[in-house]
Write an enzyme that holds these catalytic residues in place. Sequence first.
Site, PDB file in Angstrom:
ATOM      1  N   LYS A  41      -5.199   3.927 -85.731  1.00 28.85           N
ATOM      2  CA  LYS A  41      -5.020   3.919 -84.288  1.00 28.85           C
ATOM      3  C   LYS A  41      -3.854   4.828 -83.916  1.00 28.85           C
ATOM      4  CE  LYS A  41      -6.252  -0.945 -84.347  1.00 28.85           C
ATOM      5  NZ  LYS A  41      -5.643  -2.227 -84.697  1.00 28.85           N
ATOM      6  N   GLY A  42      -3.014   5.094 -84.898  1.00 30.03           N
ATOM      7  CA  GLY A  42      -1.742   5.785 -84.640  1.00 30.03           C
ATOM      8  C   GLY A  42      -1.853   7.135 -83.969  1.00 30.03           C
ATOM      9  N   ASP A 101       3.561  10.468 -94.393  1.00 26.53           N
ATOM     10  CA  ASP A 101       4.570   9.755 -95.152  1.00 26.53           C
ATOM     11  C   ASP A 101       4.420  10.165 -96.621  1.00 26.53           C
ATOM     12  OD1 ASP A 101       6.562   7.714 -95.366  1.00 26.53           O
ATOM     13  OD2 ASP A 101       5.053   6.243 -95.892  1.00 26.53           O
ATOM     14  N   LYS A 129       7.676  12.983 -92.557  1.00 27.20           N
ATOM     15  CA  LYS A 129       8.839  12.518 -93.335  1.00 27.20           C
ATOM     16  C   LYS A 129       8.773  13.192 -94.700  1.00 27.20           C
ATOM     17  CE  LYS A 129       8.279   7.801 -92.201  1.00 27.20           C
ATOM     18  NZ  LYS A 129       8.606   6.382 -92.422  1.00 27.20           N
ATOM     19  N   PHE A 150      11.877   4.008 -90.604  1.00 25.21           N
ATOM     20  CA  PHE A 150      10.630   3.448 -90.099  1.00 25.21           C
ATOM     21  C   PHE A 150      10.617   3.558 -88.573  1.00 25.21           C
ATOM     22  CE2 PHE A 150       7.413   0.441 -88.890  1.00 25.21           C
ATOM     23  CZ  PHE A 150       6.422   0.722 -89.813  1.00 25.21           C
ATOM     24  N   ARG A 163       3.189   0.357 -80.140  1.00 23.45           N
ATOM     25  CA  ARG A 163       2.403   1.596 -80.088  1.00 23.45           C
ATOM     26  C   ARG A 163       2.493   2.250 -78.715  1.00 23.45           C
ATOM     27  NH1 ARG A 163      -1.017   1.973 -84.635  1.00 23.45           N
ATOM     28  NH2 ARG A 163      -1.757   0.005 -85.485  1.00 23.45           N
TER      29      ARG A 163
HETATM   30  P1  IMP Z   1       0.664   7.951 -96.147  1.00 27.25           P
HETATM   31  O1  IMP Z   1       1.077   9.352 -95.726  1.00 27.25           O
HETATM   32  O2  IMP Z   1      -0.617   7.891 -96.870  1.00 27.25           O
HETATM   33  O3  IMP Z   1       1.770   7.270 -96.895  1.00 27.25           O
HETATM   34  O4  IMP Z   1       0.432   7.032 -94.886  1.00 27.25           O
HETATM   35  C1  IMP Z   1       0.706   7.416 -93.616  1.00 27.25           C
HETATM   36  C2  IMP Z   1       0.426   6.249 -92.687  1.00 27.25           C
HETATM   37  O5  IMP Z   1       1.386   5.206 -92.909  1.00 27.25           O
HETATM   38  C3  IMP Z   1       0.598   6.656 -91.250  1.00 27.25           C
HETATM   39  O6  IMP Z   1      -0.589   7.167 -90.693  1.00 27.25           O
HETATM   40  C4  IMP Z   1       1.069   5.377 -90.602  1.00 27.25           C
HETATM   41  O7  IMP Z   1      -0.044   4.580 -90.239  1.00 27.25           O
HETATM   42  C5  IMP Z   1       1.841   4.669 -91.688  1.00 27.25           C
HETATM   43  N1  IMP Z   1       3.301   4.933 -91.560  1.00 27.25           N
HETATM   44  C6  IMP Z   1       4.062   5.705 -92.365  1.00 27.25           C
HETATM   45  N2  IMP Z   1       5.339   5.750 -91.958  1.00 27.25           N
HETATM   46  C7  IMP Z   1       5.393   5.006 -90.826  1.00 27.25           C
HETATM   47  C8  IMP Z   1       6.463   4.677 -89.893  1.00 27.25           C
HETATM   48  O8  IMP Z   1       7.624   5.094 -90.011  1.00 27.25           O
HETATM   49  N3  IMP Z   1       6.121   3.880 -88.845  1.00 27.25           N
HETATM   50  C9  IMP Z   1       4.856   3.404 -88.655  1.00 27.25           C
HETATM   51  N4  IMP Z   1       3.837   3.688 -89.495  1.00 27.25           N
HETATM   52  C10 IMP Z   1       4.095   4.478 -90.569  1.00 27.25           C
HETATM   53 MG    MG Z   2      -1.914   6.553 -89.266  1.00 22.67          MG
END
Ligand code: IMP
Ligand code: MG
Length: 174
Positions: A41-42, A101, A129, A150, A163
């Site tokens: 949803k982000g 992330d 990040k 975070f 959100r």
């Molecule tokens: P990754 O890159 O596979 O570790 O996952 C990324 C997902 O983790 C993002 O699309 C977010 O849904 C969640 N996420 C990572 N960091 C944050 C944060 O600082 N706040 C909220 N959600 C986060």
């Molecule tokens: Mg996401």
Amino acid sequence: MAEHVRVMLTEEEVDAKIKEIGEQISKDYAGRQVHLICVLKGGSFFMCELAKRITVPVSFDFMSVSSYGGDTKSSGVVKIVKDLDDSIKDKDVIVIEDIIDSGRTLSYLLEMLQQRGPKSLSLCTLLDKPERRVVDVKVDYTGFQIPDEFVVGYGLDYDQRYRNLPYIGIVEFD
Ligand code: IMP
Ligand code: MG
């Protein structure tokens, strides 16, 4: 436990950056149509605002994936919760994400989408990040690189809340 949100990036800063990215995409895709894929949803708030700033023809679709099998750490195992409605074959696709992330979710997703034969495939994220990266992903458009904190707002949640904040903030516990 009481908590509050400290502003990291103001609404004005985020809006100005989205406008900039929209202008860049409009230039890069001049004469073409872009097909935006929002990762739910982000990515939804970012995609809506960005789409308004793109001047070439735009179509879009939504996809929902989960990588956090109940755990708080990204496992790299990505489950498609909701697949795209339309084929992306021969389209100029831009995947719109809220934040990158570890990069695990995105690298899996991009590989899967690549196999569906788009004409081109790019990645656009509001936040990045870089310190947290485990899997290398090529990002074409980045709003802001942020430190390992975070964050919430503009689509990003903490336990499904925040959100709707029109800015990016850090949750702090009192
Ligand atoms: P990754 O890159 O596979 O570790 O996952 C990324 C997902 O983790 C993002 O699309 C977010 O849904 C969640 N996420 C990572 N960091 C944050 C944060 O600082 N706040 C909220 N959600 C986060
Ligand atoms: Mg996401």
